[in-house]
Design a protein around this motif. Structure first.
Motif, PDB file in Angstrom:
ATOM      1  N   UNK A 173      -7.396  18.446  40.459  1.00  0.00           N
ATOM      2  CA  UNK A 173      -7.374  18.197  39.022  1.00  0.00           C
ATOM      3  C   UNK A 173      -6.129  18.738  38.351  1.00  0.00           C
ATOM      4  N   UNK A 174      -5.623  19.871  38.856  1.00  0.00           N
ATOM      5  CA  UNK A 174      -4.398  20.452  38.310  1.00  0.00           C
ATOM      6  C   UNK A 174      -3.221  19.496  38.493  1.00  0.00           C
ATOM      7  N   UNK A 175      -3.097  18.922  39.693  1.00  0.00           N
ATOM      8  CA  UNK A 175      -1.978  18.017  39.945  1.00  0.00           C
ATOM      9  C   UNK A 175      -2.198  16.660  39.287  1.00  0.00           C
ATOM     10  N   UNK A 176      -3.442  16.223  39.178  1.00  0.00           N
ATOM     11  CA  UNK A 176      -3.698  14.968  38.476  1.00  0.00           C
ATOM     12  C   UNK A 176      -3.343  15.079  37.000  1.00  0.00           C
ATOM     13  N   UNK A 177      -3.575  16.252  36.420  1.00  0.00           N
ATOM     14  CA  UNK A 177      -3.208  16.466  35.014  1.00  0.00           C
ATOM     15  C   UNK A 177      -1.701  16.352  34.821  1.00  0.00           C
ATOM     16  N   UNK A 178      -0.926  17.017  35.664  1.00  0.00           N
ATOM     17  CA  UNK A 178       0.521  16.989  35.500  1.00  0.00           C
ATOM     18  C   UNK A 178       1.125  15.666  35.966  1.00  0.00           C
ATOM     19  N   UNK A 179       0.429  14.938  36.817  1.00  0.00           N
ATOM     20  CA  UNK A 179       0.932  13.628  37.248  1.00  0.00           C
ATOM     21  C   UNK A 179       0.971  12.652  36.081  1.00  0.00           C
ATOM     22  N   UNK A 180       0.050  12.804  35.140  1.00  0.00           N
ATOM     23  CA  UNK A 180       0.045  11.912  33.975  1.00  0.00           C
ATOM     24  C   UNK A 180       1.270  12.123  33.096  1.00  0.00           C
ATOM     25  N   UNK A 221       5.082  15.221  36.033  1.00  0.00           N
ATOM     26  CA  UNK A 221       5.489  16.506  36.605  1.00  0.00           C
ATOM     27  C   UNK A 221       4.786  16.718  37.941  1.00  0.00           C
ATOM     28  N   UNK A 222       5.358  17.617  38.750  1.00  0.00           N
ATOM     29  CA  UNK A 222       4.760  17.913  40.039  1.00  0.00           C
ATOM     30  C   UNK A 222       5.215  16.932  41.103  1.00  0.00           C
ATOM     31  N   UNK A 223       4.591  16.984  42.288  1.00  0.00           N
ATOM     32  CA  UNK A 223       4.979  16.071  43.372  1.00  0.00           C
ATOM     33  C   UNK A 223       4.609  14.628  43.052  1.00  0.00           C
ATOM     34  N   UNK A 224       5.227  13.716  43.782  1.00  0.00           N
ATOM     35  CA  UNK A 224       4.957  12.293  43.553  1.00  0.00           C
ATOM     36  C   UNK A 224       3.531  11.955  43.937  1.00  0.00           C
ATOM     37  N   UNK A 225       3.032  12.553  45.032  1.00  0.00           N
ATOM     38  CA  UNK A 225       1.685  12.293  45.528  1.00  0.00           C
ATOM     39  C   UNK A 225       0.873  13.584  45.399  1.00  0.00           C
TER      40      UNK A 225
END
Length: 212
Positions: free
Chosen positions: A114-121, A124-128
């Motif tokens: 959930x942390x990476x899904x939040x920043x993916x929007x 930010x963060x890794x591509x996958x």
């Protein structure tokens, strides 16, 4: 908030926790997610990997450690306390194991995902997302009518980091205290099924249960 090794607030984690707090998440949920993310960042600090460069290999290291390391909260300092993993002969309830439970590992993966899904929007963060998610599970968690049956889902591939588990419906089979040859289960007891003693005879199993 979560602090780094220099006692400085990690802004990326605070932003995600703020989103949880503004939603339907309870304060206890935000607190548990904060501890899960603190554990995740500690692994990244040991591996010397920035959170924006994390991959599935770092997640696999965390899961491997959680599956093998002892849980410090399972330590019993009182004399006479049951050993982790043993079964109470009177109640039939097993004591918690010495390691981390499967639900704890899955909860940690959900927090990181959930942390990476939040920043993916926000780009930010890794591509996958480093935590693999099964497409079937994602579709099953999508909005649907409560009258529709829940479709079966499979764990994500390569690697299978999430732990499959089933909640036991009955307690462990234990010998009766008065008759060692008789085995009883919680499902056969009247209070377990909400049946009266007169109706419980029809619900009792016809053959004795197999010992564990």
């Amino acid at each position: 908030m979560v602090l780094d090794r220099a006692d400085v607030e990690i802004a990326a984690v605070t932003e995600y926790l703020a989103e949880l707090a503004l939603g339907d998440s309870s304060p206890l949920t935000c607190r548990s997610y904060a501890y899960d993310l603190l554990r995740w960042f500690r692994f990244l600090w040991i591996l010397d990997v920035d959170w924006t460069q994390a991959a599935q290999s770092e997640v696999a290291v965390m899961v491997g450690w959680l599956r093998t390391a002892p849980n410090p909260q399972r330590r019993r300092h009182k004399a006479g306390s049951p050993a982790p993993g043993t079964v109470n002969l009177r109640t039939g309830k097993p004591a918690l194991a010495a390691g981390y439970a499967r639900t704890t590992i899955n909860h940690a993966l959900s927090a990181v995902s959930g942390f990476y899904a939040h920043h993916d929007r926000f780009g930010r963060g890794p591509v996958i997302n480093p935590v693999p998610v099964s497409p079937q599970r994602r579709a099953a968690l999508a909005h649907r009518s409560p009258l529709e049956p829940t479709p079966p889902t499979r764990r994500a591939r390569s690697p299978a980091l999430r732990n499959a588990f089933t909640k036991p419906s009955t307690r462990l089979h234990l010998p009766a205290l008065r008759s060692p040859s008789l085995l009883v289960t919680a499902a056969a007891l009247p209070h377990a099924r909400g049946l009266s003693p007169a109706r419980s005879t029809a619900a009792a199993p016809s053959s004795p249960a197999a010992p564990c």
